[in-house]
Design an enzyme around this catalytic site. Structure first.
Site, short mmCIF file in Angstrom:
data_model
loop_
_atom_site.label_atom_id
_atom_site.label_comp_id
_atom_site.label_asym_id
_atom_site.label_seq_id
_atom_site.Cartn_x
_atom_site.Cartn_y
_atom_site.Cartn_z
CD GLU A 1 -2.92 -1.20 2.29
OE1 GLU A 1 -2.37 -1.41 3.39
OE2 GLU A 1 -4.15 -1.10 2.15
CD GLU B 1 -3.33 -6.24 3.77
OE1 GLU B 1 -3.35 -7.04 2.80
OE2 GLU B 1 -2.78 -5.13 3.72
C1 TC6 Z 1 -1.24 -5.01 7.03
O1 TC6 Z 1 -0.25 -4.69 6.44
C2 TC6 Z 1 -2.38 -4.13 7.23
C3 TC6 Z 1 -2.33 -2.86 6.84
C4 TC6 Z 1 -3.40 -1.94 7.09
C5 TC6 Z 1 -3.10 -1.03 8.26
C6 TC6 Z 1 -4.12 0.05 8.46
N1 TC6 Z 1 4.45 -7.69 11.58
O2 TC6 Z 1 7.47 -15.44 8.57
P1 TC6 Z 1 8.85 -15.33 9.09
C7 TC6 Z 1 7.89 -11.43 12.01
S1 TC6 Z 1 -1.37 -6.52 7.73
C8 TC6 Z 1 5.13 -8.10 12.65
O3 TC6 Z 1 9.35 -16.42 9.97
P2 TC6 Z 1 9.88 -15.61 6.41
C9 TC6 Z 1 7.50 -12.85 12.33
O4 TC6 Z 1 6.61 -12.88 13.41
C10 TC6 Z 1 0.18 -7.33 7.41
N2 TC6 Z 1 6.01 -9.12 12.62
O5 TC6 Z 1 9.91 -15.09 7.92
C11 TC6 Z 1 8.85 -13.46 12.65
O6 TC6 Z 1 9.20 -13.06 13.96
P3 TC6 Z 1 10.03 -14.04 14.90
C12 TC6 Z 1 0.26 -7.78 6.02
C13 TC6 Z 1 6.16 -9.74 11.46
O7 TC6 Z 1 11.11 -15.13 5.78
C14 TC6 Z 1 9.80 -12.72 11.70
O8 TC6 Z 1 9.13 -11.54 11.30
N3 TC6 Z 1 1.48 -8.50 5.85
C15 TC6 Z 1 5.46 -9.37 10.30
O9 TC6 Z 1 9.51 -17.04 6.37
C16 TC6 Z 1 10.13 -13.51 10.47
O10 TC6 Z 1 8.94 -13.94 9.85
C17 TC6 Z 1 1.54 -9.81 6.06
O11 TC6 Z 1 0.59 -10.46 6.37
C18 TC6 Z 1 4.59 -8.29 10.39
N4 TC6 Z 1 3.89 -7.85 9.33
O12 TC6 Z 1 8.63 -14.84 5.74
C19 TC6 Z 1 2.88 -10.43 5.86
N5 TC6 Z 1 5.83 -10.18 9.29
O13 TC6 Z 1 11.32 -14.27 14.20
C20 TC6 Z 1 3.22 -11.33 7.00
C21 TC6 Z 1 6.72 -11.03 9.80
O14 TC6 Z 1 10.11 -13.31 16.18
N6 TC6 Z 1 4.53 -11.88 6.92
N7 TC6 Z 1 6.94 -10.77 11.11
O15 TC6 Z 1 9.21 -15.30 15.00
C22 TC6 Z 1 4.87 -12.87 6.08
O16 TC6 Z 1 4.10 -13.33 5.25
C23 TC6 Z 1 6.24 -13.45 6.23
O17 TC6 Z 1 6.71 -13.10 7.50
C24 TC6 Z 1 7.29 -12.97 5.18
C25 TC6 Z 1 8.68 -13.48 5.58
C26 TC6 Z 1 6.90 -13.50 3.81
C27 TC6 Z 1 7.34 -11.46 5.14
#
Ligand code: TC6
Length: 698
Positions: free
Chosen positions: A105, A125
């Site tokens: 975004e 999301e």
């Molecule tokens: C959004 O954006 C809404 C917006 C509107 C607002 C108004 N936040 O998955 P991994 C941490 S909603 C906080 O093992 P990978 C995760 O907990 C969000 N922490 O790594 C872990 O911590 P730990 C939309 C996060 O390489 C560490 O990072 N975005 C977040 O296998 C490593 O993560 C998503 O849904 C986060 N957003 O995969 C994306 N993301 O080490 C969610 C990760 O302490 N994330 N962490 O256990 C993913 O899909 C995957 O983490 C990845 C990386 C593809 C970015």
């Protein structure tokens, strides 16, 4: 300026770099830092254009999910994005790794987007039970049209950069370093503008006004996203993009985002996000524990489980030797493997060449000595202690020193199996779920002597072969099947008391379970359940109901014999209620003088799910699971528990532990000892606690 966002200059281009490891999530500090750095860039007379990039392994992976659930501190992400969009200098997003959720975004708020070819973009999301709440549902359709936007937003799938470029989400694919590429791109831009804003792009979305695409998507989601709240709200938001002016669309998006955030499903799915990431954290086996290399594997037994396990290794490119005791069994096992792969090829999910490559990695043998060089051996023979001990004795004699010796037992004592070898420290349980080539769950079972590096190896290898690996302790049934025993017992008791199998299954399915307990019993095999029951009875343990014995005596072993709790027509897996089973149940009730009563779906669901919760709490207190959230992951990936309910332990938290306990006590009054509340549940309920809080204290 905050340290998590830095501003610097490369020639005539200002670079705003987000440095918030591990994934540059948009925490409050990052949001503020972005505004500060943008201001600095705009005030920097030497910068004619700006580049926004992420430091480390990724661009920006979205909002900081850990901040959800409390009021978000200023600045609002929408305001940050608006500031970039309205900037007087052109801003180019330089994407590597992933641009996800709020990250994409922000990029959509930039005037241009470039990415390296390996990058991925997406709005995931919906997987957290929410929708893109920072303009994603309004800007993306303006670039790609409603159809593509609906697909991306309601599935949450990531789109590879070349495809995103083709779709018009990205302006260019750059070679080499993303910041260098973006700086080159920015240098060629006219600083005087105009700087294109996605919000002003009306042509694509205008064509979608009044289109049938929205209703079609809603109808499709009723089937594919049954019971889910957020996907339908995503459609509403994208439709608002087509039908309302931008600012009003944003307002509508905000309202819908708020509805999703307030819904219990988002709490459950956010819980699942963190639960999935917690499973790898084992207090006494830290992440840096050196694992043993697993370059080659072997599987003992080419039956349904063994064959599926061998496929997992081959799928991950690990050569695997498959051992059987007779040529006939080996041929049968290999034919099943070949048939499974051919099915995947026929569905277009695997190429013929890849199938052949995988098959070539599986070496069949009848000779135990051929296992001598394997780094990891997984035993998948008949579920009987004497048989398994015999296999491990022989394995001990041939396996090389340091090989990991794993048993795929689903209920038996790992220590008793390890004890017959000269190396109990190398023995571990790796409990795959059937069909092993499909099901994602792997329970890694720690014996009392299992070495830490063996645990690290099993967990890591599990991940490498595509499994969700959860460490559990060594008790009857480990965690998943242990909890399944009282669950299945309740199912059978409900039938004894007056429900029919199809009513129990439907109540659970309507509640969200992928399958009801009786259909699941038919899939697993009534003979398997019966054998476990006989063993437990012999050991003086609670062991289900005699209804299973009756079914077994009728030779109704489940799907494989075309009849179990249900009947199955030839070639079909659809369970059909069977009068023969009804008669058997009625006969059982008469024999035991049980007057059937009408049982509500609510009672069915409570008794079944609370049976899981109560046993889960016992397993947790005994240390058989490291965390309540690990139990949730086990049930989501191994037993078809609906993710949007967060798993049994999260579900209990969401109901409130005092209410759960009150119901369990009422069941106890009615049925006695089997409903004895778990002491941990009683304690947590009394202190106003929750399983989640219990996890946090550990
Ligand atoms: C959004 O954006 C809404 C917006 C509107 C607002 C108004 N936040 O998955 P991994 C941490 S909603 C906080 O093992 P990978 C995760 O907990 C969000 N922490 O790594 C872990 O911590 P730990 C939309 C996060 O390489 C560490 O990072 N975005 C977040 O296998 C490593 O993560 C998503 O849904 C986060 N957003 O995969 C994306 N993301 O080490 C969610 C990760 O302490 N994330 N962490 O256990 C993913 O899909 C995957 O983490 C990845 C990386 C593809 C970015």
């Amino acid at each position: 300026m905050t340290q998590v966002v830095q501003y610097s200059r490369r020639g005539a281009v200002g670079v705003i770099l987000v440095e918030n490891p591990p994934v540059n999530a948009l925490s409050q500090a990052v949001r503020q830092g972005l505004l500060d750095a943008l201001r600095q860039g705009l005030e920097d007379d030497g910068a004619r254009a700006l580049v926004l990039a992420g430091g480390g392994r990724t661009f920006i992976a979205g909002a900081d999910i850990a901040e959800f659930g409390r009021p978000l501190a200023a600045p609002d992400l929408n305001d940050v994005i608006a500031a970039f969009e309205d900037a007087a200098k052109p801003v180019v997003a330089a994407i590597h790794g992933t641009a996800l959720g709020g990250g994409l975004e922000v990029a959509l708020g930039c005037h241009y987007r470039v990415a390296v070819a390996k990058a991925m973009v997406g709005l995931p999301e919906v997987k957290l039970g929410i929708l893109p709440g920072a303009g994603g549902t309004q800007r993306l359709p303006r670039l790609v049209g409603a159809h593509v936007a609906l697909t991306m937003i309601t599935s949450g799938e990531f789109v590879p950069a070349p495809k995103a470029h083709e779709l018009g989400i990205l302006d260019a694919i750059v070679e080499g370093d993303p910041v260098d590429g973006a700086v080159r791109f920015a240098e060629a831009l006219d600083p005087a503008g105009p700087h294109p804003r996605v919000r002003d792009r009306a042509e694509r979305i205008a064509a979608d006004r009044g289109s049938a695409v929205f209703d079609e998507k809603r109808r499709a989601l009723e089937k594919t996203a049954r019971g889910l709240f957020a996907p339908q709200r995503c459609v509403d938001a994208v439709q608002a993009a087509a039908e309302l002016p931008f600012e009003e669309g944003l307002k509508r998006e905000r309202e819908l985002f708020g509805q999703c955030m307030a819904h219990p499903q988002s709490k459950a799915l956010i819980h699942v996000f963190f639960a999935e990431r917690a499973i790898g954290k084992i207090p006494d086996v830290p992440a840096d524990t050196p694992a043993r290399p697993v370059a080659t594997a072997a599987v003992l037994g080419a039956g349904t489980m063994g064959g599926g396990i061998a496929m997992n290794f081959a799928n991950a490119g690990i050569p695997v030797t498959l051992l059987e005791t007779s040529q006939e069994a080996l041929d049968r096992g290999l034919a099943t493997i070949a048939r499974n792969y051919a099915g995947t090829v026929a569905k277009g999910r695997l190429t013929q060449a890849e199938m052949e490559r995988r098959l070539s990695l599986i070496t069949p043998t009848l000779d135990m000595a051929a296992l001598a060089e394997a780094d990891m051996v997984v035993e998948a023979v008949f579920e009987d202690m004497a048989v398994k001990q015999d296999v491990f004795r022989r394995l001990d004699a041939v396996a090389k020193p340091g090989a990991v010796l794993a048993t795929n037992t689903s209920t038996l004592d790992i220590d008793a199996i390890a004890a017959v070898t000269s190396r109990p420290a190398d023995v571990i349980g790796m409990h795959f779920f059937s069909p092993a080539n499909v099901m994602k769950l792997l329970e890694v079972v720690r014996g009392s002597a299992t070495a830490k590096d063996v645990i690290a190896t099993a967990m890591q290898t599990g991940r490498k072969i595509g499994k969700v690996s959860v460490l559990v302790g060594n008790c009857d049934g480990f965690v998943g099947n242990r909890m399944l025993m009282p669950y299945s017992r309740q199912a059978e008791l409900l039938v004894e008391e007056g429900a029919w199998p199809e009513q129990v299954d439907k109540a659970l399915q309507d509640w969200g379970m992928a399958m009801g307990p009786f259909a699941m019993g038919d899939l697993a095999g009534v003979d398997v359940t019966w054998r476990i029951r006989q063993r437990r009875l012999a050991e003086g343990k609670a062991a289900g109901s005699p209804l299973t014995d009756r079914l077994y005596l009728m030779e109704r072993y489940g799907q494989k014999t075309g009849a179990g709790w249900y009947r199955y027509e030839a070639g079909s897996r659809t369970p059909l209620p069977d009068d023969a089973v009804k008669r058997m149940i009625e006969n059982h009730r008469e024999t035991h003088q049980i007057r059937p009563r009408a049982i509500s779906d609510e009672e069915i669901v409570k008794r079944m799910i609370y049976a899981l919760v109560n046993e889960g709490a016992k397993a947790l207190e005994e240390g058989m699971a490291l965390r309540a959230s690990d139990i949730d992951v086990i049930y989501l990936y191994g037993y078809g528990f609906p993710a949007w309910r967060g798993g049994p332990m999260h579900y209990a938290d969401s109901v409130g532990l005092p209410a759960v306990l009150a119901d369990i006590r009422a069941f106890q009054q009615h049925s006695g000892a089997e409903w004895t509340p778990a002491p941990l549940l009683e304690r947590l309920a009394a202190e106003g606690g929750s399983f989640a809080a219990h996890d946090r204290r550990r």
